[in-house]
Design a protein around this motif. Structure first.
Motif, PDB file in Angstrom:
ATOM      1  N   LYS A 271       0.829  -1.204   0.000  1.00 28.35           N
ATOM      2  CA  LYS A 271       0.000   0.000   0.000  1.00 28.35           C
ATOM      3  C   LYS A 271       0.870   1.262   0.000  1.00 28.35           C
ATOM      4  N   VAL A 272       1.937   1.232   0.820  1.00 28.08           N
ATOM      5  CA  VAL A 272       2.831   2.394   0.876  1.00 28.08           C
ATOM      6  C   VAL A 272       3.508   2.599  -0.480  1.00 28.08           C
ATOM      7  N   ILE A 273       3.996   1.476  -1.082  1.00 25.71           N
ATOM      8  CA  ILE A 273       4.647   1.587  -2.396  1.00 25.71           C
ATOM      9  C   ILE A 273       3.647   2.086  -3.437  1.00 25.71           C
ATOM     10  N   GLU A 274       2.410   1.584  -3.360  1.00 24.98           N
ATOM     11  CA  GLU A 274       1.401   2.028  -4.326  1.00 24.98           C
ATOM     12  C   GLU A 274       1.102   3.516  -4.166  1.00 24.98           C
ATOM     13  N   GLU A 275       1.003   3.961  -2.904  1.00 21.46           N
ATOM     14  CA  GLU A 275       0.778   5.391  -2.668  1.00 21.46           C
ATOM     15  C   GLU A 275       1.954   6.219  -3.198  1.00 21.46           C
ATOM     16  N   ASN A 276       3.189   5.726  -2.938  1.00 25.12           N
ATOM     17  CA  ASN A 276       4.361   6.443  -3.456  1.00 25.12           C
ATOM     18  C   ASN A 276       4.360   6.458  -4.983  1.00 25.12           C
ATOM     19  N   LEU A 277       3.963   5.315  -5.567  1.00 26.08           N
ATOM     20  CA  LEU A 277       3.919   5.237  -7.025  1.00 26.08           C
ATOM     21  C   LEU A 277       2.899   6.221  -7.591  1.00 26.08           C
ATOM     22  N   LEU A 278       1.715   6.259  -6.973  1.00 23.87           N
ATOM     23  CA  LEU A 278       0.695   7.198  -7.444  1.00 23.87           C
ATOM     24  C   LEU A 278       1.164   8.641  -7.274  1.00 23.87           C
ATOM     25  N   SER A 279       1.795   8.910  -6.112  1.00 22.62           N
ATOM     26  CA  SER A 279       2.290  10.260  -5.867  1.00 22.62           C
ATOM     27  C   SER A 279       3.372  10.632  -6.874  1.00 22.62           C
ATOM     28  N   LEU A 280       4.298   9.672  -7.122  1.00 25.24           N
ATOM     29  CA  LEU A 280       5.384   9.947  -8.066  1.00 25.24           C
ATOM     30  C   LEU A 280       4.848  10.101  -9.487  1.00 25.24           C
ATOM     31  N   ARG A 281       3.862   9.283  -9.834  1.00 29.80           N
ATOM     32  CA  ARG A 281       3.250   9.429 -11.157  1.00 29.80           C
ATOM     33  C   ARG A 281       2.564  10.779 -11.295  1.00 29.80           C
ATOM     34  N   SER A 282       1.856  11.165 -10.235  1.00 27.97           N
ATOM     35  CA  SER A 282       1.186  12.464 -10.272  1.00 27.97           C
ATOM     36  C   SER A 282       2.202  13.600 -10.391  1.00 27.97           C
ATOM     37  N   ALA A 283       3.296  13.480  -9.599  1.00 23.58           N
ATOM     38  CA  ALA A 283       4.323  14.525  -9.665  1.00 23.58           C
ATOM     39  C   ALA A 283       4.998  14.554 -11.040  1.00 23.58           C
ATOM     40  N   THR A 284       5.246  13.359 -11.601  1.00 21.02           N
ATOM     41  CA  THR A 284       5.874  13.307 -12.931  1.00 21.02           C
ATOM     42  C   THR A 284       4.944  13.895 -13.993  1.00 21.02           C
ATOM     43  N   SER A 285       3.661  13.527 -13.917  1.00 22.86           N
ATOM     44  CA  SER A 285       2.699  14.092 -14.865  1.00 22.86           C
ATOM     45  C   SER A 285       2.609  15.603 -14.709  1.00 22.86           C
ATOM     46  N   GLN A 286       2.631  16.047 -13.451  1.00 22.43           N
ATOM     47  CA  GLN A 286       2.591  17.489 -13.207  1.00 22.43           C
ATOM     48  C   GLN A 286       3.846  18.170 -13.775  1.00 22.43           C
ATOM     49  N   SER A 287       5.011  17.505 -13.613  1.00 23.63           N
ATOM     50  CA  SER A 287       6.249  18.085 -14.151  1.00 23.63           C
ATOM     51  C   SER A 287       6.192  18.179 -15.675  1.00 23.63           C
ATOM     52  N   TRP A 288       5.718  17.086 -16.299  1.00 29.25           N
ATOM     53  CA  TRP A 288       5.608  17.123 -17.762  1.00 29.25           C
ATOM     54  C   TRP A 288       4.600  18.173 -18.206  1.00 29.25           C
ATOM     55  N   GLY A 289       3.492  18.287 -17.456  1.00 29.16           N
ATOM     56  CA  GLY A 289       2.519  19.325 -17.791  1.00 29.16           C
ATOM     57  C   GLY A 289       3.113  20.723 -17.681  1.00 29.16           C
ATOM     58  N   GLN A 290       3.875  20.949 -16.605  1.00 32.78           N
ATOM     59  CA  GLN A 290       4.519  22.254 -16.438  1.00 32.78           C
ATOM     60  C   GLN A 290       5.546  22.500 -17.540  1.00 32.78           C
ATOM     61  N   LEU A 291       6.291  21.416 -17.898  1.00 32.62           N
ATOM     62  CA  LEU A 291       7.272  21.579 -18.972  1.00 32.62           C
ATOM     63  C   LEU A 291       6.588  21.890 -20.300  1.00 32.62           C
ATOM     64  N   ASN A 292       5.455  21.221 -20.538  1.00 36.07           N
ATOM     65  CA  ASN A 292       4.723  21.512 -21.773  1.00 36.07           C
ATOM     66  C   ASN A 292       4.219  22.950 -21.791  1.00 36.07           C
ATOM     67  N   VAL A 293       3.707  23.405 -20.626  1.00 39.08           N
ATOM     68  CA  VAL A 293       3.256  24.801 -20.541  1.00 39.08           C
ATOM     69  C   VAL A 293       4.439  25.748 -20.738  1.00 39.08           C
ATOM     70  N   TYR A 294       5.561  25.378 -20.128  1.00 40.34           N
ATOM     71  CA  TYR A 294       6.776  26.191 -20.252  1.00 40.34           C
ATOM     72  C   TYR A 294       7.209  26.293 -21.723  1.00 40.34           C
ATOM     73  N   GLN A 295       7.205  25.108 -22.391  1.00 43.09           N
ATOM     74  CA  GLN A 295       7.605  25.106 -23.794  1.00 43.09           C
ATOM     75  C   GLN A 295       6.578  25.846 -24.656  1.00 43.09           C
ATOM     76  N   GLU A 296       5.280  25.647 -24.337  1.00 48.64           N
ATOM     77  CA  GLU A 296       4.253  26.361 -25.094  1.00 48.64           C
ATOM     78  C   GLU A 296       4.353  27.873 -24.891  1.00 48.64           C
ATOM     79  N   THR A 297       4.891  28.264 -23.738  1.00 51.18           N
ATOM     80  CA  THR A 297       5.086  29.695 -23.501  1.00 51.18           C
ATOM     81  C   THR A 297       6.316  30.217 -24.246  1.00 51.18           C
ATOM     82  N   LEU A 298       7.385  29.401 -24.238  1.00 51.74           N
ATOM     83  CA  LEU A 298       8.622  29.836 -24.883  1.00 51.74           C
ATOM     84  C   LEU A 298       8.529  29.799 -26.407  1.00 51.74           C
TER      85      LEU A 298
END
Length: 586
Positions: free
Chosen positions: A505-532
């Motif tokens: 359960k802890v690993i699954e929560e970490n995995l979900l959190s890490l996936r969410s953070a990674t998706s958020q990072s990619w989303g921010q990078l896409n926004v960053y690139q779309e801005t640049l």
């Protein structure tokens, strides 16, 4: 109050005789499970005189230090020790469970701290990206301003181009007029003063309308510098975007590794769960087999008890009936041949032994009667006792019933032996009376029933059943040991599976959190690139337009120079067409 005490017997002196029985108090009961040591106090207790010296007893003592009730402490102490052992086992299990929970909580706390640190790093990164986006917005505004300036330059250049085209059109008109003048000159060879003045004014006007390019070139140079400045500002953002993409790619790889780890552990947990289910099914099968063998053992024990009862009944019948022959019989022929004095001595010995056996059986019967009365008295006390005394009385009643059963079992055999000895004595007495000349009623041996073969058969069956029971009990003990071992393993595996499930359960929560953070990072990078990217495209477009403007400006400069050169040539041609005196005058 209930005390644990030791029986102490002190022998009296030669004059006083007898002995004195005392109780040495060792501990007192505060609550059901709480015993405290007391000072070694000794109180008189003649009720314990039947007990051995050094025996441990439980004594109920009133506030006046008088003993009200005494019971042996063997079984209660065993029960207390068993309860204490069970409590220790429970405490040990609880401690193990607490340690495991501590380990699990420590692991979860470490994971939470790591996730909190990751969140703080991501928040700082997000704040930095927000600052970068804000700076990019400001730079975008500057680019828009530069765009407007360039558009203004484009308009001015277009206006200059149109003016240049007008000048060219005017020049071509003047060239046509010049050509006409040249034709007239060829006809007349000279120009008059008025024509020369008009042509000179036109040439001067044409020269004054040549478009200047220095100011436009300065603005164009400033625009190029502004574009390069904006590009220099954007380059670190592009570099930072690439770095953040590398970090996001590493996070994505970590997510994939963690997902693979989670999948492997989940598969291992599922396999362990399936193995646990199989072990549980096997445990149920073994438990069912144990129950079957226990039932079979109980049936065999019941048959053995019935055979024992039949065996005892046959012995009793043989001892009480003169028509049944069983056990030891008197050798009448040998008794007839021995001396009368020796026969009398044997009869006296047998009679004395029978009296001893009868006295012992009588004492045992009296003791059994007292035990029965004590049991009845305890049953009455239990019906009237409080909850606190009820348990002690129940244990005391169980002890009394056990003693009664043991005494009754031994008494059955003693009675049977006494009756056999009595019958054996009667046989010897009959031979003695006949040898002394007395008349004795003869018993016909032919009418007597010999039950010895039946008893032998019963004894054989008893031995067979006893062996079967022993074999079954060994098998039952083996199965029970196997069940206890399997149950312990199942309990341990269940606990381990539960702990692994919590870790999953802890690993699954970490995995979900890490996936969410990674998706958020990619989303921010896409926004960053779309801005640049739009800003970069705008700068590239501006640079391209400025380069086009520079080329157009060069063409305008070249056209202006050519226009001035043509005007100079026209002046020379006009001067050559003027008459010499007029030329001097002008």
């Amino acid at each position: 109050m209930l005390y644990l005490a030791e029986v102490q017997k002190q022998k009296g002196g030669l004059l006083s005789g007898g002995s004195k029985t005392e109780l040495k108090l060792l501990a007192c009961q505060r609550t059901d499970q709480n015993w405290n040591t007391v000072s070694e106090e000794v109180i008189a207790a003649e009720e314990a005189s039947k007990l051995n010296d050094g025996a441990l007893v439980l004594a109920e003592v009133n506030p006046n230090r008088q003993v009200q009730r005494i019971q042996e402490a063997g079984r209660p102490l065993v029960n207390i020790l068993q309860n204490f052992s069970r409590q220790l086992e429970k405490f040990k299990l609880k401690e193990d469970e607490i340690d495991q929970w501590k380990q699990s909580l420590t692991f979860q706390a470490q994971e939470l701290n790591r996730r909190e640190m990751d969140m703080e790093v991501r928040l700082e990164h997000l704040q930095q990206m927000e600052d970068d986006v804000q700076r990019l917005d400001e730079e975008k505004q500057q680019v828009e301003t530069s765009r407007e300036e360039i558009e203004r330059l484009q308009v001015e250049i277009e206006r200059n181009r149109k003016e240049l085209e007008g000048a060219w059109e005017h020049l071509r008109g003047e060239q046509r007029r010049l050509a006409e003048c040249q034709a007239d000159f060829q006809q007349g060879s000279v120009l008059d003063a008025e024509q020369s003045r008009v042509i000179s004014e036109l040439l001067d006007r044409l020269s004054s309308h040549v478009a200047p390019t220095e100011t436009v070139r300065e603005h164009l140079h400033l625009a190029f510098e502004l574009v390069e400045s904006q590009q220099a500002t954007l380059n670190p953002h592009w570099q930072q975007l690439e770095q953040q993409k590398s970090v996001a790619a590493a996070q994505q790889e970590e997510v994939e590794q963690l997902a693979q780890t989670f999948s492997d552990r989940q598969n291992a947990w599922q396999q362990a769960q399936n193995s646990l289910v199989q072990q549980t099914v096997q445990l149920q099968v073994n438990t069912a087999a144990l129950t079957t063998k226990q039932e079979l053992a109980e049936k065999l024990k019941e048959q053995l008890r019935n055979q024992e009862e039949l065996y005892q009944n046959i012995h009793t019948l043989a001892a009480t009936s003169s028509d049944v022959v069983l056990g030891q019989q008197a050798d009448v022929e040998a008794l007839q041949q021995m001396s009368l004095e020796e026969l009398q001595k044997i009869v006296q010995d047998l009679q004395h032994k029978l009296e001893i056996d009868s006295s012992f059986v009588h004492d045992q019967e009296q003791e059994l009667k007292y035990k029965q009365e004590a049991i009845e008295e305890l049953e009455k006390k239990i019906n009237l006792a409080s909850d606190h005394d009820h348990i002690n009385l129940e244990m005391e009643l169980a002890d009394e019933k056990d003693l009664y059963q043991m005494l009754n079992s031994s008494l059955v055999g003693q009675r049977r032996n006494m009756l056999q000895h009595q019958k054996f004595l009667k046989q010897h007495q009959a031979v003695l009376l006949r040898r002394q000349g007395h008349t004795v009623a003869d018993e016909e041996e032919g009418n007597k029933v010999n039950l010895e073969p039946i008893l032998l058969q019963i004894e054989t069956q008893r031995q067979q059943h006893s062996q079967e029971i022993q074999k079954l009990e060994r098998e039952i003990e083996q199965i029970r040991s196997g069940i206890e071992l399997a149950q312990g393993m199942i309990d341990n595996q269940t606990h381990e599976l539960e702990q692994k499930h919590q870790e999953l359960k802890v690993i699954e929560e970490n995995l979900l959190s890490l996936r969410s953070a990674t998706s958020q990072s990619w989303g921010q990078l896409n926004v960053y690139q779309e801005t640049l990217q739009p800003i970069q495209d705008s700068l590239d477009s501006l640079r391209h337009k400025l380069q086009g403007i520079g080329e157009s400006l060069s063409q305008v400069q070249e056209t202006g120079d050519y226009q001035l050169q043509t005007i100079a040539q026209m002046r020379q041609t006009i001067q050559s067409l003027l008459p010499q005196p007029e030329l001097i005058a002008s």
